[in-house]
Each structure stands twice: as C-alpha cells, then as structure tokens.
Design a protein around this motif. Sequence first.
Motif, PDB file in Angstrom:
ATOM      1  N   ILE A   1       4.966  -3.082 -12.307  1.00 52.96           N
ATOM      2  CA  ILE A   1       5.177  -2.344 -11.058  1.00 52.96           C
ATOM      3  C   ILE A   1       4.732  -3.238  -9.901  1.00 52.96           C
ATOM      4  O   ILE A   1       3.664  -3.862  -9.960  1.00 52.96           O
TER       5      ILE A   1
ATOM      6  N   THR B   1      -4.763   1.217  -8.622  1.00 56.39           N
ATOM      7  CA  THR B   1      -5.104   0.273  -9.691  1.00 56.39           C
ATOM      8  C   THR B   1      -5.749   1.022 -10.857  1.00 56.39           C
ATOM      9  O   THR B   1      -5.418   0.777 -12.023  1.00 56.39           O
TER      10      THR B   1
ATOM     11  N   TYR C   1      -5.356   4.146 -11.678  1.00 55.97           N
ATOM     12  CA  TYR C   1      -4.305   4.921 -12.369  1.00 55.97           C
ATOM     13  C   TYR C   1      -3.535   4.021 -13.337  1.00 55.97           C
ATOM     14  O   TYR C   1      -3.317   4.373 -14.498  1.00 55.97           O
ATOM     15  N   CYS C   2      -3.127   2.846 -12.846  1.00 59.17           N
ATOM     16  CA  CYS C   2      -2.313   1.944 -13.684  1.00 59.17           C
ATOM     17  C   CYS C   2      -3.123   1.447 -14.883  1.00 59.17           C
ATOM     18  O   CYS C   2      -2.593   1.306 -15.984  1.00 59.17           O
TER      19      CYS C   2
ATOM     20  N   HIS D   1      -3.022   3.810 -17.731  1.00 57.45           N
ATOM     21  CA  HIS D   1      -1.726   4.068 -18.370  1.00 57.45           C
ATOM     22  C   HIS D   1      -1.262   2.807 -19.070  1.00 57.45           C
ATOM     23  O   HIS D   1      -0.769   1.877 -18.428  1.00 57.45           O
TER      24      HIS D   1
ATOM     25  N   ILE E   1       1.746   0.410 -18.644  1.00 59.41           N
ATOM     26  CA  ILE E   1       1.852  -0.480 -17.477  1.00 59.41           C
ATOM     27  C   ILE E   1       1.013  -1.731 -17.750  1.00 59.41           C
ATOM     28  O   ILE E   1      -0.193  -1.647 -17.949  1.00 59.41           O
TER      29      ILE E   1
ATOM     30  N   LEU F   1       0.437  -4.868 -12.339  1.00 64.53           N
ATOM     31  CA  LEU F   1       0.611  -4.242 -11.025  1.00 64.53           C
ATOM     32  C   LEU F   1       0.476  -5.347  -9.985  1.00 64.53           C
ATOM     33  O   LEU F   1      -0.593  -5.951  -9.852  1.00 64.53           O
TER      34      LEU F   1
ATOM     35  N   LEU G   1      -4.901  -3.967 -17.944  1.00 59.95           N
ATOM     36  CA  LEU G   1      -3.964  -4.182 -16.831  1.00 59.95           C
ATOM     37  C   LEU G   1      -4.202  -5.530 -16.145  1.00 59.95           C
ATOM     38  O   LEU G   1      -5.344  -5.964 -16.009  1.00 59.95           O
TER      39      LEU G   1
ATOM     40  N   GLN H   1      -4.010  -6.949 -12.546  1.00 59.05           N
ATOM     41  CA  GLN H   1      -3.801  -6.604 -11.142  1.00 59.05           C
ATOM     42  C   GLN H   1      -3.596  -7.906 -10.399  1.00 59.05           C
ATOM     43  O   GLN H   1      -4.490  -8.749 -10.333  1.00 59.05           O
TER      44      GLN H   1
ATOM     45  N   GLU I   1       3.139   8.718  -9.975  1.00 59.99           N
ATOM     46  CA  GLU I   1       3.560   9.329 -11.237  1.00 59.99           C
ATOM     47  C   GLU I   1       4.950   9.946 -11.108  1.00 59.99           C
ATOM     48  O   GLU I   1       5.779   9.814 -12.011  1.00 59.99           O
TER      49      GLU I   1
END
Length: 226
Positions: free
Chosen positions: A8, A41, A43-44, A47, A50, A53, A125, A127, A209
């Motif tokens: 994303i 960040t 949130y990602c 999940h 993902i 980001l 993730l 970032q 979301e």
Amino acid sequence: MSNQPRHIAIIMDGNGRWAEAQGKSRTYGHERGAETVRAITTYCAQHKEIDRLTLYAFSTENWKRPKIEVEFLMKLLEKYLKNERATYLKNNIRFEPIGDLSIFSKSLRAVIDDVQKATQGCNGLVQCLALNYGGCDEIVRAANTLCQRGELISFDTLNAQLDCSHDVDLLIRTGGDQRLSNFLLWQSAYAELFFTKTLWPEFTADELEAIIKKFKTVERRFGGLN
Ligand code: IPE
Ligand code: IPE
Ligand code: MG
C-alpha cells in the motif's frame, strides 16, 4: 480469489488545509499528520496480509515551500523517528527510507540510519518513508548508476536499481486532489488508485479498511483477459 493489497502506498496530503480551516498554522497540521502516520502504520502492522506501507513524506519539489515550513518538517521527521524507534521494534516493523537522503543534515541522516539499522532484523511490516523522493529523480539516479557501471538498461536491471523495487498494489491519495505528484511513477504502473477528500490528519484506519474492502473487489487484469 480476492486481491490482497500487499503493498500500500499513500500520498499523505492535506495537512496544511486541515490546520488552516481551523485558524491554525500549517505546521500544526503536520504535527497532527504525524499522529495519523502512527495510527495507519499500526493498523498495517496488525494486518499480516500487508507486507509494505510506503508513505510520501517529503517530495523533491517540497523544497519550494517557505524555509520555515521546510525546517519544521525536517525537525518533525527527526523527532518522529526518535520517538517511534521503540514502537518499530515492539511491533516488529522494519523502517526503510527511499529518496535522495544526501541533502539532509548530518543529524537527520544519523537518526534515519540508526532506526534503519536497529530495525533491520524486524520481519513484520516494512514501513517505507519517501524522503526527498521524486519518481523522476529515482529513475534518473538508477539509470545513471547503470550507465556508470556500463550495464545495459532492461526492465530487470533498472527495476533492481530503483530505491523501491516493489510494485504498488493500492495507491491512496488523501486531500481531494487526483494526481501522483511524482510519487512511485514506475512502481504504480498497475496500481489501483483511490482518491479521498479526507484530509490526512482526519484519515483513519476505518477509512483505510473501507478502501481495502473496495480494492478486494476490483478485477485486476494487468493487460490480459479474465
Ligand atoms: C502534505 O500536506 C504534507 C507534505 C507535503 C509534507 P500539505 O502540506 O501538502 O497540505 P496541503 O495540501 O497544503 O493542505
Ligand atoms: C505531495 O503533496 C507530496 C507529499 C505528500 C509529500 P504536495 O502537496 O506537495 O503535492 P502538490 O503540490 O499538491 O502536487
Ligand atoms: Mg499538499
């Protein structure tokens, strides 16, 4: 099978207008914008589908802004990275910068370097912050590196030499404008584009979301036929 937005990318726009609408200085909008960065960040990171980001934080064109705003943004970035260092580690987030960092002050470069090294082993993730980043500049730098090495330019050699070699699945721009402003031009060749009028300080994980939900229903053909 539904699409998963593995990468994303977000053009975080509208901080200044958000602040000015309430009679505050543009810099206040940037401060609140940094809080949205933290929320999105997190949130990602929670999940797992993902992987990456990428956030547009400062463009190669943003130097045209008044000195006072540019200086504020540089200080904010330094403060943000210092404050978030522990959170990156706690949430297993790897921090990666893209863009031409050579122009930044020694102290800012040291913080960027420190957080990048400290989070190198994190495998949750990624970032990625785009800092003094421009898609055109990225392609020119990559092409020059290949030329200097005497290597031919092909899709694979150029792609590998870019700051970011990862295709974007979902590209979001907040703030109501519908343009790329020199963000991830190569990597967005087949990205799904979503534009929202929400100004960045007011963008929430719930709205992200909802966008992801819509993204999952899109038929991505990549030039082929389904
Ligand atoms: C995005 O918000 C943040 C940066 C470009 C650094 P803006 O500062 O562009 O806010 P608007 O678009 O003027 O409202
Ligand atoms: C794009 O926003 C750059 C970032 C979000 C860092 P701008 O506000 O700089 O873009 P323009 O000038 O509206 O195209
Ligand atoms: Mg803007």
